[in-house]
Design an enzyme around this catalytic site. Structure first.
Site, PDB file in Angstrom:
ATOM      1  N   THR B  24      60.915  38.155 -22.879  1.00  0.00           N
ATOM      2  CA  THR B  24      61.539  37.372 -24.034  1.00  0.00           C
ATOM      3  C   THR B  24      62.497  38.413 -24.682  1.00  0.00           C
ATOM      4  O   THR B  24      62.137  39.652 -24.689  1.00  0.00           O
ATOM      5  CB  THR B  24      60.632  36.537 -24.905  1.00  0.00           C
ATOM      6  OG1 THR B  24      61.538  35.895 -25.750  1.00  0.00           O
ATOM      7  CG2 THR B  24      59.784  37.371 -25.896  1.00  0.00           C
ATOM      8  N   CYS B  30      60.342  37.219 -35.015  1.00  0.00           N
ATOM      9  CA  CYS B  30      59.630  36.453 -34.105  1.00  0.00           C
ATOM     10  C   CYS B  30      58.479  37.534 -33.498  1.00  0.00           C
ATOM     11  O   CYS B  30      58.513  38.655 -33.513  1.00  0.00           O
ATOM     12  CB  CYS B  30      60.371  36.116 -33.044  1.00  0.00           C
ATOM     13  SG  CYS B  30      61.496  34.687 -33.598  1.00  0.00           S
ATOM     14  N   HIS B  47      56.784  32.537 -27.824  1.00  0.00           N
ATOM     15  CA  HIS B  47      57.889  33.150 -28.495  1.00  0.00           C
ATOM     16  C   HIS B  47      57.710  32.489 -29.729  1.00  0.00           C
ATOM     17  O   HIS B  47      58.237  31.606 -29.826  1.00  0.00           O
ATOM     18  CB  HIS B  47      59.031  33.198 -27.933  1.00  0.00           C
ATOM     19  CG  HIS B  47      60.463  33.688 -28.559  1.00  0.00           C
ATOM     20  ND1 HIS B  47      61.365  34.490 -28.131  1.00  0.00           N
ATOM     21  CD2 HIS B  47      60.601  33.804 -30.168  1.00  0.00           C
ATOM     22  CE1 HIS B  47      62.166  34.889 -29.189  1.00  0.00           C
ATOM     23  NE2 HIS B  47      61.990  34.640 -30.126  1.00  0.00           N
TER      24      HIS B  47
END
Lengths: 210, 163
Positions: B24, B30, B47
């Site tokens: 990711t 995040c 995520h």
């Protein structure tokens, strides 16, 4: 709280016009600061998915420089001035050349560069905010600017987290500014305004479209 | 064997059998959460964007919130043959991208809340958090490989680390 999906085209047009007035003032201020011609686009008002914000500006892992301010008061919003690293570097040099002329040292420290960048960003974003708050008839206070050099998608996490709690969409007002006459290619940067979700109703009422 | 590479976007959640690579890009506030089981040879990633799904209008993506992503990821792992006692977790992310002295805005510190809630949810599920790289003010790109069960973290200006 307003449902973003329910915005009609008249309301989006009103927000776009507000963005236009803000951008005009920001371009004028930048033009005075750099003694250059500034070209600007008509702002875009976008309702975008928070899951792919980055795709509107470039690649998720592209390196960018960003200046961020918070504005509170009658109409609360966040503003980001975002540029690719090379454009940010050129803009900083353009500003510092105003000050130092040809005596500009080659090896500028990152701290000095960031300070100049945050000043450029601050002037652009405060000018934008001043104009729209006059239009709206609201008082506002602006935070100290924050600067970051990072991946596009990391920076835009800020926008995703503002709108994420309430839904899947974000409302963004976006304009590109270009500094003309700076070598071969123009230096460009994006102003992104992100209203606080709970300030959207105030915004539409002040613009007399609700 | 060739690894299958999967790139996860915001709020995505997925599990895969080894050999696999889960990636990711550009985590700011995040969290990149990995749960893996090297006995059953499965790994999953989420995520995570926000800590708490309470107050959310709908739950289109369970990967979006820490309190929904952790149980959902565990459940998906079980479907691929993993058992809870063999699951281990690694997390990265949760940075604060901008610091504005004097300005108080809840969303600026969402990274720290994401870390706290993800950690708490893992504890509630009884899953051991074996490694983490969280906080700070830099974004991270993460890549988990089942070839060595390591999470590779790339940070601009700091290079690559593995946890």
């Amino acid at each position: 709280m307003l449902d973003l999906g329910s915005f009609n085209s008249l309301q989006l047009d009103a927000i776009r016009e507000m963005g236009n007035i803000g951008t005009g003032n920001a371009a004028t201020a930048l033009s005075k600061l750099l003694s250059c011609m500034i070209d600007m686009d008509v702002p875009k008002v976008k309702l975008v998915s928070i899951y792919d914000l980055a795709q509107h500006y470039g690649e998720p892992d592209e390196q960018v420089a960003a200046v961020f301010v918070r504005s509170t008061g009658g109409f609360a919003c966040s503003l980001i001035f975002i540029q690719n690293e090379e454009d940010a570097r050129l803009m900083v040099e353009l500003l510092l050349k105003q000050q130092f002329g040809d005596a500009l040292p080659q090896d500028l420290s990152q701290e000095l560069r960031d300070s100049a960048l945050s000043e450029v960003g601050n002037i652009i974003l405060s000018s934008f905010l001043n104009a729209i708050n006059i239009l709206l008839g609201t008082q506002h206070q602006i935070s100290v600017p924050g600067v970051a050099h990072d991946m596009l998608s990391s920076i835009l996490d800020v926008v995703a987290s503002i709108f994420g709690q309430m839904g899947e969409m974000a409302l963004m007002v976006n304009t590109e500014l270009r500094v003309e006459g700076a070598g071969d290619s123009a230096i460009s940067g994006n102003i992104i305004m992100v209203p606080d979700p709970d300030a959207l109703e105030i915004l539409l009422r002040k613009l007399k479209v609700l | 064997m060739v690894e299958n590479a999967y790139v996860l976007g915001m709020a995505d959640l997925m599990v895969a059998k080894a050999p696999a690579k889960l990636v990711t890009l550009g985590l700011g506030s995040c969290i990149g959460l990995v749960i893996f089981d090297h006995v059953a040879k499965v790994a999953g990633m989420a995520h995570i964007m926000l800590p708490d799904s309470r107050g959310a209008a709908n739950l289109e993506k369970v990967g979006k919130f820490a309190d929904t992503a952790v149980p959902a990821l565990v459940e998906e792992m079980v479907k691929l043959g993993s058992v809870r006692p063999h699951m281990k977790a690694k997390i990265a992310g949760g940075a604060q991208m901008f610091a504005l002295p004097g300005a108080s805005a809840e969303f600026l510190t969402v990274g720290a809340k994401n870390v706290k809630e993800t950690t708490a949810q893992l504890a509630r599920q009884g899953i051991l958090l074996v490694a983490s790289d969280t906080g700070g003010n830099k974004g991270r790109t993460v890549e988990f490989s089942t070839s060595n069960w390591m999470l590779k973290i790339k940070t601009l200006g700091k290079g690559v680390t593995e946890i």
